[in-house]
Design an enzyme around this catalytic site. Structure first.
Site, short mmCIF file in Angstrom:
data_model
loop_
_atom_site.label_atom_id
_atom_site.label_comp_id
_atom_site.label_asym_id
_atom_site.label_seq_id
_atom_site.Cartn_x
_atom_site.Cartn_y
_atom_site.Cartn_z
N SER A 78 4.68 -0.89 -13.86
CA SER A 78 4.33 -0.57 -15.24
C SER A 78 3.25 -1.53 -15.71
O SER A 78 2.84 -2.43 -14.97
CB SER A 78 5.57 -0.67 -16.14
OG SER A 78 5.94 -2.01 -16.28
N GLY A 80 0.21 -1.31 -15.95
CA GLY A 80 -1.03 -1.35 -15.19
C GLY A 80 -0.96 -2.13 -13.89
O GLY A 80 -1.96 -2.23 -13.16
N GLU A 185 4.22 9.73 -23.66
CA GLU A 185 2.79 9.46 -23.55
C GLU A 185 2.05 10.72 -23.12
O GLU A 185 2.45 11.38 -22.16
CB GLU A 185 2.52 8.37 -22.51
CG GLU A 185 3.08 7.01 -22.89
CD GLU A 185 2.81 5.96 -21.82
OE1 GLU A 185 1.77 6.03 -21.15
OE2 GLU A 185 3.65 5.07 -21.66
N GLU A 197 3.61 10.32 -19.19
CA GLU A 197 4.88 9.70 -18.79
C GLU A 197 5.73 9.48 -20.03
O GLU A 197 5.29 9.74 -21.15
CB GLU A 197 4.64 8.41 -18.00
CG GLU A 197 3.87 7.34 -18.75
CD GLU A 197 3.94 5.97 -18.07
OE1 GLU A 197 4.49 5.85 -16.98
OE2 GLU A 197 3.45 5.01 -18.68
N ASP A 204 5.91 0.03 -26.20
CA ASP A 204 5.08 -1.08 -26.69
C ASP A 204 4.07 -0.63 -27.76
O ASP A 204 3.93 -1.28 -28.79
CB ASP A 204 4.40 -1.87 -25.55
CG ASP A 204 3.60 -1.02 -24.57
OD1 ASP A 204 3.46 0.21 -24.79
OD2 ASP A 204 3.10 -1.60 -23.58
N THR A 205 3.44 0.52 -27.55
CA THR A 205 2.46 0.98 -28.55
C THR A 205 3.14 1.29 -29.89
O THR A 205 2.49 1.31 -30.92
CB THR A 205 1.73 2.24 -28.06
OG1 THR A 205 2.68 3.30 -27.91
CG2 THR A 205 1.01 2.01 -26.74
N ARG A 282 1.66 -10.80 -22.70
CA ARG A 282 1.67 -10.41 -24.11
C ARG A 282 2.66 -11.32 -24.83
O ARG A 282 3.86 -11.27 -24.58
CB ARG A 282 2.09 -8.95 -24.22
CG ARG A 282 1.85 -8.36 -25.59
CD ARG A 282 2.45 -6.98 -25.69
NE ARG A 282 1.85 -6.07 -24.73
CZ ARG A 282 2.52 -5.07 -24.15
NH1 ARG A 282 3.77 -4.85 -24.41
NH2 ARG A 282 1.91 -4.29 -23.28
N1 LIG Z 1 -4.70 10.27 -14.77
C1 LIG Z 1 -5.26 9.45 -15.66
N2 LIG Z 1 -6.49 9.72 -16.15
C2 LIG Z 1 -7.09 8.89 -17.04
N3 LIG Z 1 -6.55 7.76 -17.50
C3 LIG Z 1 -5.32 7.43 -17.06
C4 LIG Z 1 -4.61 8.26 -16.12
N4 LIG Z 1 -3.42 7.68 -15.87
C5 LIG Z 1 -3.38 6.56 -16.60
N5 LIG Z 1 -4.51 6.39 -17.32
C6 LIG Z 1 -4.80 5.29 -18.26
O1 LIG Z 1 -4.04 4.15 -17.87
C7 LIG Z 1 -3.04 3.85 -18.85
C8 LIG Z 1 -1.76 3.37 -18.17
O2 LIG Z 1 -1.26 4.40 -17.34
P1 LIG Z 1 0.29 4.67 -17.26
O3 LIG Z 1 0.83 4.81 -18.64
O4 LIG Z 1 0.52 5.77 -16.32
O5 LIG Z 1 0.73 3.31 -16.56
P2 LIG Z 1 1.82 2.25 -16.90
O6 LIG Z 1 1.60 1.19 -15.88
O7 LIG Z 1 3.12 2.93 -16.95
O8 LIG Z 1 1.47 1.66 -18.26
P3 LIG Z 1 2.51 1.25 -19.41
O9 LIG Z 1 3.72 0.71 -18.72
O10 LIG Z 1 1.71 0.21 -20.13
O11 LIG Z 1 2.73 2.49 -20.18
C9 LIG Z 1 -2.86 5.13 -19.64
O12 LIG Z 1 -2.34 4.88 -20.91
C10 LIG Z 1 -4.29 5.66 -19.65
O13 LIG Z 1 -5.09 4.96 -20.60
MG LIG Z 2 2.09 4.22 -19.86
#
Ligand SMILES: Nc1ncnc2c1ncn2[C@@H]1O[C@H](COP(=O)(O)OP(=O)(O)OP(=O)(O)O)[C@@H](O)[C@H]1O
Ligand SMILES: [Mg+2]
Length: 312
Positions: A78, A80, A185, A197, A204-205, A282
């Protein structure tokens, strides 16, 4: 807390424990594969194109099938971690390496997703409670390297996009079940909404709700899981949040100049009191409310500019 033994929660629920929102929801959302397959393959919700890959050979095949640019993410990660954009086939080596070094629970199987050129992205906070399902105003957000930096509420949306977003949120949260708040999301491209997802808990947002509403996402989660009524949520007005991300390798960080930071009306700060920083972390959040989203965002930036962060 990147890797919880969710099958154990499934077992505990069978013994009569109350898992929030449900053991199956924690199990399915623990990794990207479970939730993506439920959303797209079972419920038919629109998503980006995607493939899963557990080996390098499967990864190359997935990149070829999805095409570039694409986004590569470990299925267990998660914020990123281990995530990268593979812009051309030549980036495949690099993306695979990043995914396998993922740090907190990175490595292993990945999802390759088509890169979505969205106009904006939202979190639709959705509360399942004893009286039904309540949607909060959509939260817009800006991410850097897959990590949220600013969020705002309410993100302006067309009537049709909002309706699609609520339909998607209703379907996925009904499928997960239980009581509590979910952060759904989604990406919005023109009038089309794609599911991305969902978190089976406050998001967090959604911290922006600590200033934008009478009941924050946390208060709503507590009420929902306790089976208490949520007859109404009062929105106080356009609001913004900005994550306070600090870099360093330390157990000592000080936040100064708070008298200036808090000098404008309708500004708040929350410091999380995390005990150490390794890399970037953070450490708190700034909150602001104003007449418009633009003004709230400008206000939260002004407050942030005044914050002095001392890494000792
Ligand atoms: N397929 C995609 N196309 C374009 N941008 C994407 C895509 N997947 C993810 N992103 C960008 O990357 C961000 C993080 O992706 P995602 O929510 O899947 O990951 P995460 O690691 O679960 O993040 P978090 O835990 O912070 O929600 C998204 O909010 C978006 O800005
Ligand atoms: Mg996410």
């Amino acid at each position: 807390m990147e890797a919880i033994a969710t099958p154990t929660l499934v077992g505990l629920e069978k013994e009569g424990y109350n898992v929030i929102p449900t053991a199956n929801a924690t199990f399915l959302t623990m990794n990207r594969k479970g939730i993506r397959q439920l959303a797209h393959e079972t419920l038919g919700l629109p998503t980006s194109n995607y493939r899963f890959a557990a080996t390098r050979a499967e990864f190359d095949a997935a990149i070829a099938a999805v095409g570039t640019p694409c986004v590569v993410k470990p299925i267990m990660s998660s914020s990123g971690h281990g995530q990268s954009v593979c812009k051309t086939p030549a980036d495949a080596d690099n993306s695979w390496r990043i995914s396998q070094e993922g740090g907190r629970a990175g490595g292993g199987e990945v999802i390759v997703e088509g890169f979505v050129k969205f106009d904006y992205e939202i979190t639709l906070l959705t509360v399942r409670h004893a009286g039904g399902t309540t949607f909060l105003n959509p939260v817009g957000h800006h991410q850097v390297d897959g990590d949220y930096r600013e969020s705002w509420q309410a993100q302006p949306m067309s009537e049709s996009a909002l309706k699609q977003a609520q339909d998607i949120a209703k379907k996925i949260t009904d499928a997960l079940g239980g009581y509590g708040i979910f952060g759904v999301e989604m990406f919005v491209c023109g009038d089309q909404v794609l599911f991305s997802e969902v978190s089976p808990r406050p998001h967090d947002t959604g911290m922006v709700t600590m200033i934008s509403q009478d009941l924050s996402e946390f208060a709503l989660h507590a009420r929902a899981v306790l089976g208490l009524p949520i007859p109404k949520v009062t929105f106080y007005g356009p609001s913004a949040s900005k994550a306070i991300v600090v870099e360093g390798d330390t157990t000592m960080v000080e936040f100064e100049n708070l008298d200036e930071v808090l000098s404008e009306p309708d500004v708040q700060i929350r410091l999380f009191g995390k005990p150490f920083i390794k890399g970037h972390r953070r450490m708190g959040v700034l909150l602001a409310r104003d007449e418009t989203v633009e003004k709230a965002l400008a206000k939260v930036e002004r407050a942030y500019a005044k914050l002095k962060i001392k890494v000792l």
